[in-house]
Motif scaffolding. Sequence first.
Motif, PDB file in Angstrom:
ATOM      1  N   PHE A 294      19.016  35.922  -9.060  1.00 49.60           N
ATOM      2  CA  PHE A 294      18.552  35.864  -7.499  1.00 49.60           C
ATOM      3  C   PHE A 294      19.667  35.093  -7.129  1.00 49.60           C
ATOM      4  O   PHE A 294      19.899  34.142  -7.400  1.00 49.60           O
ATOM      5  CB  PHE A 294      17.378  35.403  -7.194  1.00 49.60           C
ATOM      6  CG  PHE A 294      16.913  36.723  -6.219  1.00 49.60           C
ATOM      7  CD1 PHE A 294      16.396  37.773  -6.179  1.00 49.60           C
ATOM      8  CD2 PHE A 294      17.253  36.321  -5.003  1.00 49.60           C
ATOM      9  CE1 PHE A 294      16.291  38.219  -4.682  1.00 49.60           C
ATOM     10  CE2 PHE A 294      17.109  36.638  -3.946  1.00 49.60           C
ATOM     11  CZ  PHE A 294      16.305  37.941  -3.469  1.00 49.60           C
ATOM     12  N   PRO A 295      20.673  35.951  -6.096  1.00 46.09           N
ATOM     13  CA  PRO A 295      21.624  35.040  -5.408  1.00 46.09           C
ATOM     14  C   PRO A 295      20.796  34.390  -4.047  1.00 46.09           C
ATOM     15  O   PRO A 295      19.829  34.453  -3.018  1.00 46.09           O
ATOM     16  CB  PRO A 295      22.547  36.383  -4.469  1.00 46.09           C
ATOM     17  CG  PRO A 295      21.038  37.554  -4.453  1.00 46.09           C
ATOM     18  CD  PRO A 295      20.462  37.614  -5.282  1.00 46.09           C
ATOM     19  N   LYS A 296      21.948  33.570  -4.073  1.00 47.52           N
ATOM     20  CA  LYS A 296      21.083  32.570  -2.577  1.00 47.52           C
ATOM     21  C   LYS A 296      21.922  33.106  -1.422  1.00 47.52           C
ATOM     22  O   LYS A 296      22.618  33.678  -1.058  1.00 47.52           O
ATOM     23  CB  LYS A 296      22.565  31.284  -2.898  1.00 47.52           C
ATOM     24  CG  LYS A 296      22.167  30.202  -4.400  1.00 47.52           C
ATOM     25  CD  LYS A 296      22.889  28.664  -4.854  1.00 47.52           C
ATOM     26  CE  LYS A 296      22.085  29.495  -5.917  1.00 47.52           C
ATOM     27  NZ  LYS A 296      23.301  26.960  -6.017  1.00 47.52           N
ATOM     28  N   LEU A 297      20.805  32.697  -0.582  1.00 44.34           N
ATOM     29  CA  LEU A 297      21.267  33.542   0.962  1.00 44.34           C
ATOM     30  C   LEU A 297      21.110  32.396   1.918  1.00 44.34           C
ATOM     31  O   LEU A 297      20.248  31.227   1.691  1.00 44.34           O
ATOM     32  CB  LEU A 297      19.937  34.933   0.824  1.00 44.34           C
ATOM     33  CG  LEU A 297      19.690  35.493  -0.112  1.00 44.34           C
ATOM     34  CD1 LEU A 297      18.348  36.278   0.556  1.00 44.34           C
ATOM     35  CD2 LEU A 297      21.359  36.616   0.003  1.00 44.34           C
ATOM     36  N   ILE A 298      21.830  32.927   2.643  1.00 42.78           N
ATOM     37  CA  ILE A 298      21.928  31.484   4.474  1.00 42.78           C
ATOM     38  C   ILE A 298      20.425  32.098   4.822  1.00 42.78           C
ATOM     39  O   ILE A 298      19.769  33.228   5.171  1.00 42.78           O
ATOM     40  CB  ILE A 298      23.454  32.641   5.264  1.00 42.78           C
ATOM     41  CG1 ILE A 298      24.238  32.448   4.328  1.00 42.78           C
ATOM     42  CG2 ILE A 298      22.952  31.603   6.172  1.00 42.78           C
ATOM     43  CD1 ILE A 298      25.977  32.122   4.360  1.00 42.78           C
ATOM     44  N   VAL A 299      20.067  31.277   5.547  1.00 44.88           N
ATOM     45  CA  VAL A 299      19.089  31.801   6.205  1.00 44.88           C
ATOM     46  C   VAL A 299      19.444  30.880   8.175  1.00 44.88           C
ATOM     47  O   VAL A 299      20.073  29.649   7.653  1.00 44.88           O
ATOM     48  CB  VAL A 299      17.203  30.653   6.064  1.00 44.88           C
ATOM     49  CG1 VAL A 299      16.211  30.572   7.453  1.00 44.88           C
ATOM     50  CG2 VAL A 299      17.712  31.087   4.717  1.00 44.88           C
ATOM     51  N   PRO A 300      19.082  31.736   8.839  1.00 44.02           N
ATOM     52  CA  PRO A 300      20.757  31.645   9.456  1.00 44.02           C
ATOM     53  C   PRO A 300      19.464  30.863  10.622  1.00 44.02           C
ATOM     54  O   PRO A 300      17.859  30.579  10.944  1.00 44.02           O
ATOM     55  CB  PRO A 300      19.803  32.715  10.636  1.00 44.02           C
ATOM     56  CG  PRO A 300      19.809  33.808   9.409  1.00 44.02           C
ATOM     57  CD  PRO A 300      18.826  33.023   8.611  1.00 44.02           C
ATOM     58  N   GLY A 301      20.363  29.757  11.703  1.00 43.80           N
ATOM     59  CA  GLY A 301      19.774  28.701  12.253  1.00 43.80           C
ATOM     60  C   GLY A 301      18.708  27.515  11.826  1.00 43.80           C
ATOM     61  O   GLY A 301      17.755  27.479  12.145  1.00 43.80           O
TER      62      GLY A 301
END
Length: 483
Positions: free
Chosen positions: A436-443
């Motif tokens: 599963f890809p790594k995802l940015i969590v904003p803020g």
Amino acid sequence: MDTLPAELLRLIFDNCDPPSVRALRLTSGRLADVGYDYLLPPYFRAVEYKDDVQRLHSIAHHDRLNRSINSITFNFSKVDEYSARHASFFQHWLQEPEERSILLQDAWIKYYELEGKARDLPPFHTRSAMVEESFKRLPNLKDLEITYTKSPYDIEVFKDVFLVRNCRKRDPTFRAQTCKNMNAIISAVRHVSLNSLTIDQLPLEIFRLPDDRRHWFDCCASSFSSLSKLDLTIDPPANLMPQSRFKAINGLGHVLQLSPNLTHLSLSFHNYHAPASKFGFSFRALLQDFTYTKLTSLKLEGVSCSEEDLRSFLLRHAKTLTHLRLGGRGLAKPFELSIGGVHLHEGSFRSLFASLQGKLPKLQRLHLEGDLEAGDIRTGARERETFKFHASVDENWEDIITDSLGQDYGRRVVIQPGKTMDSSELERYLIHGGAFPKLIVPGSSTTSSEAGSGSPSPGQSPELGPVSGGPAMVGTPGTAIAV
């Protein structure tokens, strides 16, 4: 040239511009006959400041020219003058004051001249009989577009103005006029077999009022079965009580089910009274268990539903679905991040994508854009799953090409490094599998995997990290990458 085969004469006309076509037809009777098919372009554009209804009626009643038209666009867009004056001034702020003053003055003078001509013509809906007669005599009409968001004026200043949502006229009187115009066009549509229909601002309440519902059901029943492409952008009213909301959704769903042969479906909701909000409904209430057996391309924008509801709808079309878009620009201003995402009021996107992996065997492309949120909107941001995606492909699935400054050629994109990401890695995961890809969590200073430490739930991947699939490409965070 009269001795040349007709095929060669058509080839010559294919390479002529309109003035050359008219001049060439004057040289001989045979060229005049062959050139008939080239007198008019196949695309007809109707605006309110020209008597285009009469012009279309005249073309339709011509024994040969009526076969030339295969595509019509009705542009009913109106500008909000107060907002547009402010927007146009600041859009040209960097110009020299004298140059800016002349440019804007010329633009507004031309605008008032065109609006004066529009006021001299009768309202469109009062001429519905002429429109209906015209459609009856256009045998090759296949594509129809109705727009309320594009500039109808050939004025460069206004093309930029219409990109700003509050510069488009939206008052109640205009909204009522919109419903009348839509009803007039639908009356005419029943006489043609369209391949594609695009409506970019369709008032949702039109499916609530009994007379309008009945009118749409009757007209669409005989004409929508031929549609292969349907692109609807729904405009919900500011105040819609639960019973009225249910009735409107039910009516919209009934119209959608009258198009069983769709291969391309785009369904968007744009809330002008709350641009960042999403419109909540269930696919079960909208379409029951209806399935588009030929659907290959699907786009959903500005909607709120449950994870289970969305997954069930997608899996019903797993046998044919090749292209999937979730989200879009929405009503974002040119300098804003995309806000036309999707909201899950139950479940999560990580669980959704993990459960869909390997279940969509025909899928070739996936594109996410805008704010994707999961969780109760009444809770704090920390308790919700939030991701922000920027566009990486255009409407034709062509890669968006940017220069060294992030300038896009073809559409507007806004990127914030560290806050937005593209969906290429999720696309790879959904189609090809793997981690599963790594995802940015904003803020957030922590990654989504750190914030959600512990054992993953069934169907959820444990691998969520701080980085996204695509490179960040902007000089200044929060600024627009403009066309």
